[in-house]
Design an enzyme around this catalytic site. Structure first.
Site, PDB file in Angstrom:
ATOM      1  N   THR A  57      -4.332   6.263   2.323  1.00  0.00           N
ATOM      2  CA  THR A  57      -4.778   7.649   2.623  1.00  0.00           C
ATOM      3  C   THR A  57      -5.483   8.440   1.520  1.00  0.00           C
ATOM      4  O   THR A  57      -5.070   9.510   1.015  1.00  0.00           O
ATOM      5  CB  THR A  57      -3.420   8.638   3.010  1.00  0.00           C
ATOM      6  OG1 THR A  57      -2.683   7.565   3.840  1.00  0.00           O
ATOM      7  CG2 THR A  57      -3.987   9.633   3.817  1.00  0.00           C
ATOM      8  N   LYS A  89     -11.080  -1.013   7.527  1.00  0.00           N
ATOM      9  CA  LYS A  89      -9.905  -0.640   8.287  1.00  0.00           C
ATOM     10  C   LYS A  89     -10.256  -0.026   9.466  1.00  0.00           C
ATOM     11  O   LYS A  89     -10.942   0.921   9.773  1.00  0.00           O
ATOM     12  CB  LYS A  89      -9.235   0.474   7.547  1.00  0.00           C
ATOM     13  CG  LYS A  89      -8.013   1.142   8.212  1.00  0.00           C
ATOM     14  CD  LYS A  89      -7.214   1.820   7.216  1.00  0.00           C
ATOM     15  CE  LYS A  89      -5.962   2.733   8.013  1.00  0.00           C
ATOM     16  NZ  LYS A  89      -5.320   3.742   6.828  1.00  0.00           N
ATOM     17  N   GLU A 141       0.828  -1.156  -0.100  1.00  0.00           N
ATOM     18  CA  GLU A 141       0.069   0.032   0.162  1.00  0.00           C
ATOM     19  C   GLU A 141       0.848   1.053   0.040  1.00  0.00           C
ATOM     20  O   GLU A 141       1.711   1.520   0.940  1.00  0.00           O
ATOM     21  CB  GLU A 141      -0.885   0.126   1.337  1.00  0.00           C
ATOM     22  CG  GLU A 141      -1.768   1.140   1.427  1.00  0.00           C
ATOM     23  CD  GLU A 141      -2.283   1.495   2.791  1.00  0.00           C
ATOM     24  OE1 GLU A 141      -2.567   2.513   3.207  1.00  0.00           O
ATOM     25  OE2 GLU A 141      -2.604   0.236   3.517  1.00  0.00           O
ATOM     26  N   ARG A 154       0.292  10.587   0.512  1.00  0.00           N
ATOM     27  CA  ARG A 154       0.686  11.579   1.638  1.00  0.00           C
ATOM     28  C   ARG A 154       1.884  12.482   0.869  1.00  0.00           C
ATOM     29  O   ARG A 154       2.457  13.380   1.700  1.00  0.00           O
ATOM     30  CB  ARG A 154       1.302  10.970   2.905  1.00  0.00           C
ATOM     31  CG  ARG A 154       0.307  10.395   3.628  1.00  0.00           C
ATOM     32  CD  ARG A 154       0.618   9.753   4.993  1.00  0.00           C
ATOM     33  NE  ARG A 154      -0.328   8.984   5.594  1.00  0.00           N
ATOM     34  CZ  ARG A 154      -0.136   8.250   6.750  1.00  0.00           C
ATOM     35  NH1 ARG A 154       1.023   8.435   7.439  1.00  0.00           N
ATOM     36  NH2 ARG A 154      -1.054   7.531   7.429  1.00  0.00           N
TER      37      ARG A 154
END
Length: 210
Positions: free
Chosen positions: A65, A125, A37, A41
């Site tokens: 994210t 998650k 993953e 960011r």
């Protein structure tokens, strides 16, 4: 998503330089881990995803994210096979699934879990896991939600010392974490250590079983 259920580990990497993506993927693969993953960011995220997908088509590469439509669009364009968010945004879940890209939305409460299930999420998650009570909270969630078939990917505060405890829970499909791919390790280009930690994590997950 079979790879996630099989390996039970999702290493979440923050990559500052796109050129580090390929050696990072190689280090993970050398450790027996074919999942990565890459978090959105940094400015390098999209290029990093694209390069890994192109070089290793059998690796399960996801975007982490993912907070808005632009990031989701760019991630899908780069070829991701799944997307992850720290929160639950119904529009992102719907759009991602419409593109045949599974979305692992972040949840912290029973209400959010219920919304995720209603949107068709098979994996959710649980974030930030440690700060929200960790294993104790997941056990409490299992009571009212286990029969729905939903599984959790706890993330946040997961490390080599406690990953096995989380993986031992029937409601947990996999754990997410950055201890295998810590930013400093990537910055230092310490690929050998990433391989070692990945191999160690894979062995740990196998030892716990399903």
């Amino acid at each position: 998503m079979k790879q996630i259920y099989d390996k039970r580990l999702i290493p979440a990497a923050t990559i500052e330089k796109a050129e580090d993506a390929i050696p990072l993927a190689e280090a993970l693969l050398a450790g027996g881990l074919d999942i990565l993953e890459i978090t959105f960011r940094t400015k390098a995220a999209e290029d990093a995803i694209h390069s890994v997908v192109g070089r290793f088509p059998d690796m399960l590469v996801g975007a982490g994210t993912v907070l808005n439509e632009d990031q989701l669009r760019r991630a899908i364009g780069a070829g991701v096979k799944f997307a992850v968010a720290p929160c639950l945004n119904a529009d992102l879940v719907t759009d991602s699934m419409a593109a045949n890209v599974p979305f692992i939305a972040g949840v912290a409460t029973p209400t959010e879990i219920d919304r995720g299930i209603a949107l068709g999420c098979k994996l959710l998650k649980f974030f930030p896991a440690d700060a929200l009570g960790g294993i104790k909270t997941l056990k409490a969630f299992a009571g009212p939600f286990a029969h729905t078939g939903v599984k959790f990917v706890p993330t946040g505060g997961i490390n080599a010392a406690n990953a096995a405890d989380y993986l031992a829970l029937p409601v947990v499909a996999a754990v997410g974490g950055s201890w295998m791919v810590a930013e400093k390790l990537i910055k230092d280009r310490n690929w050998a250590e990433i391989t070692r930690l990945s191999r160690e994590a894979v062995a740990l997950a196998k030892a716990v079983g399903k």
